[in-house]
Design a protein around this motif. Sequence first.
Motif, PDB file in Angstrom:
ATOM      1  N   LYS A 167       0.479  -1.166  -0.487  1.00 21.76           N
ATOM      2  CA  LYS A 167      -0.284   0.093  -0.279  1.00 21.76           C
ATOM      3  C   LYS A 167       0.582   1.500   0.508  1.00 21.76           C
ATOM      4  N   PRO A 168       1.737   1.347   1.099  1.00 23.99           N
ATOM      5  CA  PRO A 168       2.379   2.462   1.151  1.00 23.99           C
ATOM      6  C   PRO A 168       3.657   2.776  -0.295  1.00 23.99           C
ATOM      7  N   VAL A 169       4.003   1.834  -0.741  1.00 20.02           N
ATOM      8  CA  VAL A 169       4.763   1.849  -2.103  1.00 20.02           C
ATOM      9  C   VAL A 169       3.357   2.007  -3.229  1.00 20.02           C
ATOM     10  N   LEU A 170       2.443   2.471  -3.502  1.00 16.79           N
ATOM     11  CA  LEU A 170       1.503   2.612  -5.076  1.00 16.79           C
ATOM     12  C   LEU A 170       0.838   3.693  -4.052  1.00 16.79           C
ATOM     13  N   GLU A 171       0.817   4.716  -2.689  1.00 16.08           N
ATOM     14  CA  GLU A 171       0.468   6.004  -2.732  1.00 16.08           C
ATOM     15  C   GLU A 171       1.620   6.285  -3.204  1.00 16.08           C
ATOM     16  N   LYS A 172       3.046   6.255  -3.105  1.00 15.25           N
ATOM     17  CA  LYS A 172       4.103   6.973  -3.746  1.00 15.25           C
ATOM     18  C   LYS A 172       4.675   6.739  -5.277  1.00 15.25           C
ATOM     19  N   LEU A 173       3.393   5.964  -5.716  1.00 12.14           N
ATOM     20  CA  LEU A 173       4.050   5.535  -6.683  1.00 12.14           C
ATOM     21  C   LEU A 173       2.978   6.675  -7.482  1.00 12.14           C
ATOM     22  N   VAL A 174       1.388   6.943  -7.121  1.00 14.54           N
ATOM     23  CA  VAL A 174       0.578   7.586  -7.555  1.00 14.54           C
ATOM     24  C   VAL A 174       0.472   8.891  -7.656  1.00 14.54           C
ATOM     25  N   LYS A 175       1.256   9.552  -6.405  1.00 20.12           N
ATOM     26  CA  LYS A 175       1.379  10.435  -6.278  1.00 20.12           C
ATOM     27  C   LYS A 175       2.586  11.144  -7.534  1.00 20.12           C
ATOM     28  N   SER A 176       3.681  10.481  -7.818  1.00 17.04           N
ATOM     29  CA  SER A 176       4.823  10.734  -8.402  1.00 17.04           C
ATOM     30  C   SER A 176       4.151  10.885 -10.184  1.00 17.04           C
ATOM     31  N   CYS A 177       3.155  10.137 -10.489  1.00 12.93           N
ATOM     32  CA  CYS A 177       3.006   9.759 -11.833  1.00 12.93           C
ATOM     33  C   CYS A 177       1.553  10.642 -12.262  1.00 12.93           C
ATOM     34  N   VAL A 178       2.532  11.081 -13.775  1.00 13.33           N
ATOM     35  CA  VAL A 178       1.667  12.228 -14.163  1.00 13.33           C
ATOM     36  C   VAL A 178       0.748  12.183 -15.650  1.00 13.33           C
ATOM     37  N   SER A 179       0.838  11.183 -16.339  1.00 15.78           N
ATOM     38  CA  SER A 179       1.011  10.423 -17.328  1.00 15.78           C
ATOM     39  C   SER A 179      -0.766   9.879 -16.913  1.00 15.78           C
ATOM     40  N   LYS A 180      -1.262   9.647 -18.411  1.00 13.39           N
ATOM     41  CA  LYS A 180      -2.721   9.484 -18.768  1.00 13.39           C
ATOM     42  C   LYS A 180      -2.831   8.028 -18.657  1.00 13.39           C
ATOM     43  N   GLY A 181      -3.845   7.466 -19.361  1.00 11.75           N
ATOM     44  CA  GLY A 181      -4.111   6.033 -20.134  1.00 11.75           C
ATOM     45  C   GLY A 181      -2.592   5.011 -19.693  1.00 11.75           C
ATOM     46  N   TYR A 182      -2.647   4.137 -21.104  1.00 11.94           N
ATOM     47  CA  TYR A 182      -1.284   3.259 -21.163  1.00 11.94           C
ATOM     48  C   TYR A 182      -0.357   4.178 -20.910  1.00 11.94           C
ATOM     49  N   VAL A 183       0.539   5.053 -20.760  1.00 12.21           N
ATOM     50  CA  VAL A 183       1.443   5.555 -20.122  1.00 12.21           C
ATOM     51  C   VAL A 183       1.164   5.661 -18.428  1.00 12.21           C
ATOM     52  N   PHE A 184       0.402   5.764 -18.350  1.00  9.65           N
ATOM     53  CA  PHE A 184       0.329   5.881 -16.638  1.00  9.65           C
ATOM     54  C   PHE A 184       0.916   4.508 -15.881  1.00  9.65           C
ATOM     55  N   GLN A 185       0.213   3.779 -16.567  1.00 12.31           N
ATOM     56  CA  GLN A 185       1.118   2.300 -16.023  1.00 12.31           C
ATOM     57  C   GLN A 185       2.300   1.684 -16.109  1.00 12.31           C
ATOM     58  N   MET A 186       3.008   2.481 -17.313  1.00 16.79           N
ATOM     59  CA  MET A 186       4.395   2.434 -17.886  1.00 16.79           C
ATOM     60  C   MET A 186       5.889   3.384 -16.726  1.00 16.79           C
ATOM     61  N   GLU A 187       4.852   4.662 -16.576  1.00 10.46           N
ATOM     62  CA  GLU A 187       5.446   5.074 -15.654  1.00 10.46           C
ATOM     63  C   GLU A 187       5.352   5.107 -14.381  1.00 10.46           C
ATOM     64  N   MET A 188       4.297   4.311 -13.450  1.00  2.00           N
ATOM     65  CA  MET A 188       4.806   3.608 -12.646  1.00  2.00           C
ATOM     66  C   MET A 188       5.379   2.304 -12.179  1.00  2.00           C
ATOM     67  N   ILE A 189       5.658   1.897 -13.390  1.00  2.00           N
ATOM     68  CA  ILE A 189       7.070   0.985 -13.225  1.00  2.00           C
ATOM     69  C   ILE A 189       8.340   2.093 -12.859  1.00  2.00           C
ATOM     70  N   VAL A 190       8.121   2.593 -14.001  1.00  2.00           N
ATOM     71  CA  VAL A 190       9.551   2.884 -14.568  1.00  2.00           C
ATOM     72  C   VAL A 190       9.972   3.845 -12.963  1.00  2.00           C
ATOM     73  N   ARG A 191       8.982   4.712 -12.265  1.00  2.00           N
ATOM     74  CA  ARG A 191       8.799   5.461 -11.597  1.00  2.00           C
ATOM     75  C   ARG A 191       9.300   4.128 -10.619  1.00  2.00           C
ATOM     76  N   ALA A 192       8.960   3.395 -10.546  1.00  2.00           N
ATOM     77  CA  ALA A 192       9.356   2.390  -8.968  1.00  2.00           C
ATOM     78  C   ALA A 192      10.409   1.913  -9.251  1.00  2.00           C
ATOM     79  N   ARG A 193      10.650   1.767 -10.242  1.00  2.00           N
ATOM     80  CA  ARG A 193      13.274   1.447 -10.530  1.00  2.00           C
ATOM     81  C   ARG A 193      13.291   2.605  -9.990  1.00  2.00           C
ATOM     82  N   GLN A 194      13.006   3.308 -10.477  1.00  2.00           N
ATOM     83  CA  GLN A 194      13.688   4.961 -10.196  1.00  2.00           C
ATOM     84  C   GLN A 194      13.822   5.195  -8.340  1.00  2.00           C
ATOM     85  N   PHE A 195      13.244   4.495  -8.023  1.00  3.63           N
ATOM     86  CA  PHE A 195      12.993   4.427  -6.217  1.00  3.63           C
ATOM     87  C   PHE A 195      13.499   3.160  -5.659  1.00  3.63           C
ATOM     88  N   GLY A 196      14.426   2.026  -6.426  1.00  2.00           N
ATOM     89  CA  GLY A 196      14.110   1.406  -6.069  1.00  2.00           C
ATOM     90  C   GLY A 196      14.184  -0.085  -5.632  1.00  2.00           C
TER      91      GLY A 196
END
Lengths: 235, 108
Positions: A167-196
């Motif tokens: 849950k805390p991971v999703l909370e942080k990711l949602v807050k740092s992602c700005v894209s929409k649609g397909y790209v939103f899902q992509m950004e979630m994973i790419v940012r997740a990688r950035q945060f380690g």
Amino acid sequence: MSGDKYSILLPTYNERENLPIITWLLVKHLDAADIDFEIIVIDDGSPDVAKQLQKIYGEKRIVLRPREKKLGLGTAYIHGIKHATGNHVIIMDADLSHHPKFIPEFIKKQQESDLDIVTGTRYVGTGGVYGWDFRRKLVSRGANFLTQILLRPGCSDLTGSFRLYKKPVLEKLVKSCVSKGYVFQMEMIVRARQFGYSLGEVPISFVDRVYGESKLGGSEIVQFAKGLLYLFATT
Amino acid sequence: MLKIICYHIRHVGKEEGINTGDSLSIPKLFQWLMAGGAFLALWISLLLGYIDSDINDSTKDVILFLYSVAVIGYRVATFNDCVQSAEELQNDITEAKKDLMAKGFNFD
């Protein structure tokens, strides 16, 4: 049971027909695996359907959190997380393209090495799709190939939306992602990688029953390309 | 470099009593190591510009293009069709509707 609780977020748009089925399947498969869960329905289209389900399965299991107006996926998640009482959150499509039978596998995978995210993948092992013609498969594979080369995300299915998060991971990711649609899902994973954050994958079958309505058109491809470039340049 | 390796294998092979014969029977492991090593050496030296290749940029583009086409083509061809999952889902839907109606759910 491990004391873990799973909140399943269902952001639905006009899923009158599918909502009862997906709920029934969730209850069936999660009960069979002895998993503690709640289903959070973020729906504004069919309150009567959701209320009926609540009557059958109880208010603890079926939580209704309609929004005032239709907003993007990101805000739907934020809205859902606020009401989630589990320590893990599962997001999936309510149109039956994601089958609840895979959730116990997600959970097992997560527990094996205390992963932050487990994502379903159509591209690896026994994973796959149903209802896609050659063109759709070609576009999907091509886009995926390009994404893998440009972003090297360490995840084979970036645009999928069947995932389990702490849950805390999703909370942080949602807050740092700005894209929409397909790209939103992509950004979630790419940012997740950035945060380690750590990530695991489970092969899933994606059954596309509304193909034709959800055709991958030119505008989707342009949106995807823009999103890819944005992530390529900023991450 | 390849000559040296071959020479080495031939002679060491004789010393250890391995039948190298005229056809030079190299163990599989060495075949892989040689091919892999040669490829890596070439790749890295090309990448870092240690050797001048007479492959011009447009040829490189063609190679990259062909590689991409091959990979994507292979992946499209091997993209699983989950026919069984689709059938299973149809059965699930029927079963769910029946059970929900029995529980008093009203489909309209």
